[in-house]
Design a protein around this motif. Structure first.
Motif, short mmCIF file in Angstrom:
data_model
loop_
_atom_site.label_atom_id
_atom_site.label_comp_id
_atom_site.label_asym_id
_atom_site.label_seq_id
_atom_site.Cartn_x
_atom_site.Cartn_y
_atom_site.Cartn_z
N ALA B 198 0.79 -1.21 0.08
CA ALA B 198 0.07 -0.01 -0.02
C ALA B 198 0.86 1.33 -0.10
N GLY B 199 1.89 1.12 0.64
CA GLY B 199 2.92 2.53 0.84
C GLY B 199 3.46 2.76 -0.59
N LEU B 200 3.96 1.73 -1.19
CA LEU B 200 4.65 1.83 -2.71
C LEU B 200 3.62 2.29 -3.43
N GLU B 201 2.22 1.90 -3.61
CA GLU B 201 1.22 2.55 -4.20
C GLU B 201 1.07 3.96 -4.05
N ALA B 202 1.03 4.20 -2.56
CA ALA B 202 0.75 5.70 -2.16
C ALA B 202 1.78 6.51 -2.76
N ALA B 203 2.99 6.05 -2.82
CA ALA B 203 4.14 6.80 -3.07
C ALA B 203 4.28 7.00 -4.67
N LEU B 204 3.73 6.08 -5.46
CA LEU B 204 3.43 6.05 -6.87
C LEU B 204 2.39 7.17 -7.23
N ARG B 205 1.39 7.27 -6.24
CA ARG B 205 0.34 8.45 -6.34
C ARG B 205 0.63 9.76 -5.98
N GLY B 206 1.91 9.90 -5.37
CA GLY B 206 2.49 11.13 -4.89
C GLY B 206 2.20 11.60 -3.70
N ALA B 207 2.30 10.64 -2.84
CA ALA B 207 2.18 10.98 -1.25
C ALA B 207 3.41 11.74 -1.12
N THR B 208 3.17 12.68 -0.12
CA THR B 208 4.54 13.91 -0.02
C THR B 208 4.91 13.42 1.52
N ALA B 209 4.29 12.71 2.46
CA ALA B 209 4.94 12.31 3.54
C ALA B 209 3.98 10.91 4.13
N MET B 210 4.70 10.18 4.66
CA MET B 210 4.06 8.71 4.99
C MET B 210 4.96 8.17 6.34
N MET B 211 4.21 7.31 7.04
CA MET B 211 4.57 6.54 7.87
C MET B 211 3.32 5.48 8.25
N ASP B 212 3.93 4.62 9.21
CA ASP B 212 2.97 3.70 9.61
C ASP B 212 2.35 3.86 10.84
N VAL B 213 1.00 3.70 11.14
CA VAL B 213 0.50 4.10 12.71
C VAL B 213 0.88 2.94 13.47
N SER B 214 1.86 3.22 14.35
CA SER B 214 2.56 2.34 15.30
C SER B 214 2.35 2.55 16.62
N ASP B 215 2.10 3.84 16.87
CA ASP B 215 1.99 4.24 18.35
C ASP B 215 0.73 5.06 18.38
N GLY B 216 -0.11 5.02 17.41
CA GLY B 216 -1.56 5.57 17.48
C GLY B 216 -1.59 6.87 16.52
N LEU B 217 -2.72 7.12 15.96
CA LEU B 217 -2.97 8.05 14.83
C LEU B 217 -2.52 9.42 15.22
N LEU B 218 -2.84 9.91 16.57
CA LEU B 218 -2.78 11.10 16.98
C LEU B 218 -1.19 11.45 17.26
N ARG B 219 -0.51 10.43 18.09
CA ARG B 219 0.87 10.44 18.33
C ARG B 219 1.88 10.38 16.86
N ASP B 220 1.50 9.52 16.08
CA ASP B 220 2.24 9.53 14.74
C ASP B 220 1.97 10.64 13.68
N ALA B 221 0.58 11.21 13.90
CA ALA B 221 0.60 12.26 12.99
C ALA B 221 1.23 13.62 13.67
N SER B 222 1.39 13.46 14.91
CA SER B 222 2.14 14.77 15.58
C SER B 222 3.68 14.55 15.00
#
Lengths: 313, 313
Positions: B198-222
């Motif tokens: 899914a990440g490779l596909e997002a990269a090919l669509r032009g994702a500007t920043a990316m990470m996996d949600v390992s510690d929770g959406l809010l912490r990782d978004a921060s």
């Protein structure tokens, strides 16, 4: 003293990461989901784990000593392939009451071991645990050269080591006995000093099989014998005993030869070369590769004990 | 049952290594000082540590579940860079009374997670310890593509997640309460199932920043907000709650939204895309990147708690 449990992961990382060594090969360093490295040739990779009370004692070694040793025993694994180490990944798990200064000292030891070789620490992970557990993965590159495995020693080759043996285990013996703590062997137990680059030089001279001596000469020679399906004859009188091991043996009133034969963690290299090869400086011939059996013999006899088992009682 | 202390390291490795997955990229696999891999493009590398009683419980998860999770949370770190995972290095430290079958089950879980993705386990280390400590380093390759870091989200981008959230922490809540143990969330806690690729596909669509949600959406978004020096506005009503989390919440009589906002370990991806990007299947917009502040706001307010600290009390 502040503990890591009090400080928290993000604050520790903010102090820890700037102390880590950097590498020219690093395109993206610590702080993202992954690091990115430029690799020339094929990738060479190895890992070691170090557990408190088994691989180190925090009352015998400083945090920096432990970081040094964790790095060095990994760097030599890449050198032992005839490749060039580039970067480390390091995971550290530690009790929440570990002092922050200990963790930062550990980073300093990693840096002191790596920086002279242009090796960076590019990432890792921190966690709580009830004992200190360190895992290091080292990354290296072949620059287009063939690696030297354990599997191609051939009858007629000579067997050689890259330096004198027995110092680290001699230091361990001194620490155990609580005597001679100012002798060199203790320092060499805390900070083994293999020559990084000796493996690449041996590879260029035509080494046929190679590994580092991490579990003792006899056990590690038996691994080359098994991987190459050959016999290895070790002549014990030819095995170079480290002067620091001799000094420690004198202090304890024992014979240092068993240390040189079965002690690990000096991380010298053990290699086989075609007969007649001009060996690099510092190497000593300790035996021969033969056919007719698979395994090792010392002075013509099968040795009773080889060395160390990581799960042994 | 035989324990690993009874069997010894070499005999365990003789059983363990053949159960590991293999990779086409492997030029030299386990058994030498290091493994050798062919890497196309730059090398991408990440590590995670898992400690018994902190990251897993052996009475809640089988050895194969733990191997699966250790592998999967690493594979997704490479995917989250828009790169392709190639191989794992795995170190395992365990008490000497650990059953050999447990260690072999752990290898089976690694294989089950890796094999569908062509990822091999190419090396590692085994050791004794007083608690189980696992460290996994994942290696991936860029195939010449640019990686997607956390640092290039831009005001005006949308913020999106690759799938519904909260299932793993919901399973954790069910196991803690001892109820609903047959619900899907428990299985998804034991074996998170992010879509690798899914990440490779997002990269090919032009994702500007990316990470996996390992510690929770809010912490990782921060973390993306900090790395990119932007604000991130999350609209809580837009956050997709995993059906298994909803089911678990119903069983426990609680609201599942906090799980979706702060629960980690589902390992879905969090990414930012230029406004107007056609998102890949399965992605949901949950907010916007803004300027004017650095950090995150949820429904316009600074959240009280972000999630999980690995050294916290």
């Amino acid at each position: 003293m502040t503990t890591i449990g009090e400080l928290g992961e993000d604050a520790i990382l903010a102090l820890f990461v700037p102390r880590l060594p950097e590498s020219d090969a690093t395109l993206l360093g610590p702080g993202d989901d992954a690091a990115v490295l430029s690799i020339d040739g094929d990738l060479v990779v190895s890992s070691d784990v170090l557990i408190e009370g088994r691989h180190f004692r925090t009352d015998w070694s400083t945090a920096a000593d432990i970081g040094w040793r964790a790095a060095m025993q990994n760097l030599v694994d890449i050198d032992a392939m005839g490749a060039v180490p580039t970067a480390l990944q390091v995971t550290l798990a530690a009790p929440s009451d570990t002092e922050v200064d200990w963790v930062l000292g550990f980073a300093d030891g990693l840096r002191e071991a790596c920086e002279p070789h242009g090796v960076g620490v590019v990432g890792g992970d921190l966690s709580g645990a009830s004992e200190i557990a360190i895992s290091v993965t080292v990354l290296g590159e072949t620059h287009g050269l063939e690696v030297v495995t354990r599997g191609a020693a051939a009858p007629g080759d000579v067997v050689a080591v890259s330096g004198p043996l027995g110092a680290a285990v001699a230091g361990f013996a001194l620490l155990t006995a609580g005597v001679g703590l100012d002798l060199d062997a203790v320092d060499l137990f805390r900070r083994p000093r293999p020559v990084i680059g000796a493996g690449l030089e041996a590879a260029l001279r035509g080494a046929t099989a190679m590994m580092d001596v991490s579990d003792g000469l006899l056990r590690d020679a038996s691994r080359i014998a098994r991987a190459s399906d050959v016999g290895i004859e070790i002549e014990s009188a030819a095995v170079p005993v480290h002067p620091a091991a001799q000094e420690a043996a004198d202090a304890l009133g024992v014979d240092p030869l068993p240390w040189a034969l079965t002690g690990g963690e000096d991380h010298c290299l053990l290699a086989t070369f075609p007969s007649g090869t001009l060996l690099p400086d510092g190497w000593t011939v300790v035996g021969d590769v033969v056919d007719g059996y698979q395994g090792i013999r010392v002075d013509g006899a099968v040795p009773e004990a080889l060395g160390w088992d990581h799960f042994g009682a």
